[in-house]
Design a protein around this motif. Structure first.
Motif, PDB file in Angstrom:
ATOM      1  N   CYS A 107       0.830  -1.216   0.000  1.00  0.00           N
ATOM      2  CA  CYS A 107       0.000   0.000   0.000  1.00  0.00           C
ATOM      3  C   CYS A 107       0.858   1.257   0.000  1.00  0.00           C
ATOM      4  O   CYS A 107       0.535   2.246  -0.670  1.00  0.00           O
ATOM      5  CB  CYS A 107      -0.922   0.007   1.217  1.00  0.00           C
ATOM      6  SG  CYS A 107      -2.329  -1.115   1.076  1.00  0.00           S
ATOM      7  N   ALA A 108       1.956   1.226   0.759  1.00  0.00           N
ATOM      8  CA  ALA A 108       2.851   2.386   0.810  1.00  0.00           C
ATOM      9  C   ALA A 108       3.391   2.712  -0.581  1.00  0.00           C
ATOM     10  O   ALA A 108       3.369   3.867  -1.019  1.00  0.00           O
ATOM     11  CB  ALA A 108       4.011   2.111   1.774  1.00  0.00           C
ATOM     12  N   VAL A 133       0.625   4.130  -2.890  1.00  0.00           N
ATOM     13  CA  VAL A 133       0.348   5.544  -2.601  1.00  0.00           C
ATOM     14  C   VAL A 133       1.450   6.423  -3.182  1.00  0.00           C
ATOM     15  O   VAL A 133       1.181   7.445  -3.822  1.00  0.00           O
ATOM     16  CB  VAL A 133       0.209   5.781  -1.084  1.00  0.00           C
ATOM     17  CG1 VAL A 133       0.079   7.275  -0.784  1.00  0.00           C
ATOM     18  CG2 VAL A 133      -1.006   5.039  -0.537  1.00  0.00           C
ATOM     19  N   TRP A 134       2.715   6.038  -2.956  1.00  0.00           N
ATOM     20  CA  TRP A 134       3.834   6.792  -3.526  1.00  0.00           C
ATOM     21  C   TRP A 134       3.712   6.865  -5.048  1.00  0.00           C
ATOM     22  O   TRP A 134       3.975   7.897  -5.649  1.00  0.00           O
ATOM     23  CB  TRP A 134       5.165   6.136  -3.143  1.00  0.00           C
ATOM     24  CG  TRP A 134       5.723   6.611  -1.837  1.00  0.00           C
ATOM     25  CD1 TRP A 134       5.699   7.886  -1.349  1.00  0.00           C
ATOM     26  CD2 TRP A 134       6.395   5.817  -0.853  1.00  0.00           C
ATOM     27  NE1 TRP A 134       6.316   7.934  -0.116  1.00  0.00           N
ATOM     28  CE2 TRP A 134       6.751   6.691   0.210  1.00  0.00           C
ATOM     29  CE3 TRP A 134       6.730   4.473  -0.748  1.00  0.00           C
ATOM     30  CZ2 TRP A 134       7.428   6.249   1.347  1.00  0.00           C
ATOM     31  CZ3 TRP A 134       7.403   4.032   0.368  1.00  0.00           C
ATOM     32  CH2 TRP A 134       7.745   4.916   1.411  1.00  0.00           C
ATOM     33  N   LEU A 173       1.083   6.815  -6.895  1.00  0.00           N
ATOM     34  CA  LEU A 173      -0.061   7.597  -7.380  1.00  0.00           C
ATOM     35  C   LEU A 173       0.042   9.085  -7.019  1.00  0.00           C
ATOM     36  O   LEU A 173      -0.829   9.868  -7.396  1.00  0.00           O
ATOM     37  CB  LEU A 173      -1.360   7.021  -6.794  1.00  0.00           C
ATOM     38  CG  LEU A 173      -1.722   5.606  -7.252  1.00  0.00           C
ATOM     39  CD1 LEU A 173      -2.977   5.127  -6.544  1.00  0.00           C
ATOM     40  CD2 LEU A 173      -1.906   5.541  -8.768  1.00  0.00           C
ATOM     41  N   ILE A 174       1.083   9.472  -6.310  1.00  0.00           N
ATOM     42  CA  ILE A 174       1.238  10.861  -5.868  1.00  0.00           C
ATOM     43  C   ILE A 174       1.234  11.872  -7.025  1.00  0.00           C
ATOM     44  O   ILE A 174       0.748  13.000  -6.863  1.00  0.00           O
ATOM     45  CB  ILE A 174       2.495  11.005  -4.989  1.00  0.00           C
ATOM     46  CG1 ILE A 174       2.149  10.591  -3.549  1.00  0.00           C
ATOM     47  CG2 ILE A 174       3.058  12.418  -5.015  1.00  0.00           C
ATOM     48  CD1 ILE A 174       3.293  10.704  -2.569  1.00  0.00           C
ATOM     49  N   MET A 209       0.455  13.670   2.492  1.00  0.00           N
ATOM     50  CA  MET A 209       0.758  12.846   1.332  1.00  0.00           C
ATOM     51  C   MET A 209       2.175  12.286   1.415  1.00  0.00           C
ATOM     52  O   MET A 209       2.506  11.282   0.772  1.00  0.00           O
ATOM     53  CB  MET A 209       0.605  13.652   0.039  1.00  0.00           C
ATOM     54  CG  MET A 209      -0.834  13.998  -0.306  1.00  0.00           C
ATOM     55  SD  MET A 209      -1.876  12.527  -0.520  1.00  0.00           S
ATOM     56  CE  MET A 209      -1.151  11.788  -1.968  1.00  0.00           C
ATOM     57  N   LEU A 253       1.784   9.750   5.150  1.00  0.00           N
ATOM     58  CA  LEU A 253       0.923   8.568   5.091  1.00  0.00           C
ATOM     59  C   LEU A 253       1.652   7.347   4.531  1.00  0.00           C
ATOM     60  O   LEU A 253       1.695   6.295   5.189  1.00  0.00           O
ATOM     61  CB  LEU A 253      -0.328   8.870   4.253  1.00  0.00           C
ATOM     62  CG  LEU A 253      -1.235   7.664   3.945  1.00  0.00           C
ATOM     63  CD1 LEU A 253      -1.769   7.059   5.231  1.00  0.00           C
ATOM     64  CD2 LEU A 253      -2.375   8.055   2.998  1.00  0.00           C
ATOM     65  N   PRO A 254       2.233   7.421   3.325  1.00  0.00           N
ATOM     66  CA  PRO A 254       2.937   6.235   2.833  1.00  0.00           C
ATOM     67  C   PRO A 254       4.140   5.866   3.682  1.00  0.00           C
ATOM     68  O   PRO A 254       4.481   4.683   3.806  1.00  0.00           O
ATOM     69  CB  PRO A 254       3.362   6.639   1.410  1.00  0.00           C
ATOM     70  CG  PRO A 254       3.336   8.122   1.405  1.00  0.00           C
ATOM     71  CD  PRO A 254       2.266   8.530   2.354  1.00  0.00           C
ATOM     72  N   GLU A 300       6.292   1.724  -7.424  1.00  0.00           N
ATOM     73  CA  GLU A 300       6.225   3.184  -7.553  1.00  0.00           C
ATOM     74  C   GLU A 300       6.607   3.676  -8.949  1.00  0.00           C
ATOM     75  O   GLU A 300       5.799   4.353  -9.606  1.00  0.00           O
ATOM     76  CB  GLU A 300       7.101   3.846  -6.492  1.00  0.00           C
ATOM     77  CG  GLU A 300       7.087   5.358  -6.558  1.00  0.00           C
ATOM     78  CD  GLU A 300       8.007   6.002  -5.534  1.00  0.00           C
ATOM     79  OE1 GLU A 300       8.080   7.237  -5.508  1.00  0.00           O
ATOM     80  OE2 GLU A 300       8.655   5.256  -4.754  1.00  0.00           O
TER      81      GLU A 300
END
Length: 311
Positions: free
Chosen positions: A16-17, A20-21, A23-24, A221, A224-225, A249
């Motif tokens: 998940c981390a 998220v990275w 999709l930043i 942002m 969180l990751p 990523e």
């Protein structure tokens, strides 16, 4: 394997981390037109209270100020801060200036930097497969330098800064959260200096509330990751898994650049990526293979005393 087992093992959190990275860039598309240095400054300032909150929520012992008072730790943290600051700034600039594709290439090349530092600084010996991976990645980079319209400074800057950051962090024994908290504190004077020097000219002062909210959200942002990553890695039994997961990523960066942002993927860029991807596959295979051999050797070592005792 059920969901609870995945969550306890850390694989889901770490994955998940990286997602998220990856999709930043979607988030930073809403800050196009804002100077990358201003985004960086607010990212730093809002990260400090969030880091304090995260340290408290996770019950992590506070070691930040003690580390900053030790000359050796301070020196290493200062250099690591310079590296991560450079990476943050260039990453943000690339995401807000239509260069997500080149940022993606930088993260694919990061292991190349780590391998080179390991060989020349840590005196490590390359395996045959690592050498093959190195040659493919280096070939992709050299091809890009010779065939792209301009030298890929953005890619080189991020790869060197982020690769160097990973090596430097090994020199200081500090947990992820305290390390980032210390680095955030060291960045604060530079962020404040920039904002004071540009008082009255920043987007924060001249834009609507939605832009101000987005600038505030740059900190979560970031955090969180990081929190997901720290939580997941602490529970991963096989850390070689990260050798594969870290490519989520740049893969997402690449897909966003081509299929969402419409960046051009011409023959030169495609050839560069293909060479680097081959290097990545070889590098990942070697990491998995060596991890399996290490586990097998450790099991044999543990079994030997028991066998001797039974005899």
């Amino acid at each position: 394997m059920n969901l609870s087992h995945l969550l306890q093992g850390g694989l889901a959190w770490t994955t998940c981390a990286y997602v998220v990275w990856g999709l930043i860039p979607l988030f930073y598309q809403h800050l196009k037109g804002v100077d990358a240095m201003e985004i960086f400054a607010f990212r730093v300032l809002w990260s400090v209270p969030l880091m304090a909150l995260l340290l408290w929520i996770t019950s992590t012992p506070l070691r930040v100020f003690r580390l900053l008072m030790e000359p050796r730790s301070f020196a290493w943290l200062f250099v690591s801060t310079a590296c991560i600051s450079t990476s943050w700034y260039l990453n943000t600039w690339g995401a807000t200036n239509g260069q997500v594709l080149m940022v993606s290439l930088a993260f694919f090349l990061t292991p190349l930097v780590s391998i080179l530092v390991g060989v020349f600084y840590l005196k490590e010996t390359l395996t045959r497969l690592q050498l093959v991976a190195l040659l493919f990645c280096a070939g992709g980079f050299l091809y890009a330098c010779l065939n792209l319209a301009s030298f890929p400074w953005l890619t080189v800057g991020i790869a060197v800064a982020f690769g160097g950051y990973g090596i430097i962090k090994k020199q200081v024994r500090i947990d992820t959260l305290n390390g980032l908290a210390a680095e955030s504190l060291l960045m604060v004077p530079f962020a404040v200096f920039y904002l004071i020097g540009n008082a009255g000219q920043t987007h924060w002062e001249q834009s609507e509330l939605d832009t101000q909210i987005l600038l505030m959200l740059t900190a979560p942002m970031t955090i969180l990751p990081l929190g997901l990553f720290a939580f997941g890695v602490a529970r991963l039994k096989n850390l070689s898994t990260i050798a594969i997961l870290q490519y989520i990523e740049p893969t997402l960066y690449f897909m966003l650049a081509v299929f969402v942002f419409g960046e051009v993927i011409d023959q030169e860029r495609l050839t560069t990526f293909v060479l680097v991807w081959i290097g990545f596959v070889v590098f990942s295979y070697d990491a998995i293979r060596r991890a399996k051999l290490a586990r097998r050797a450790s099991r044999i070592t543990l079994d030997e005393p028991a066998s001797s005792g039974a005899a």
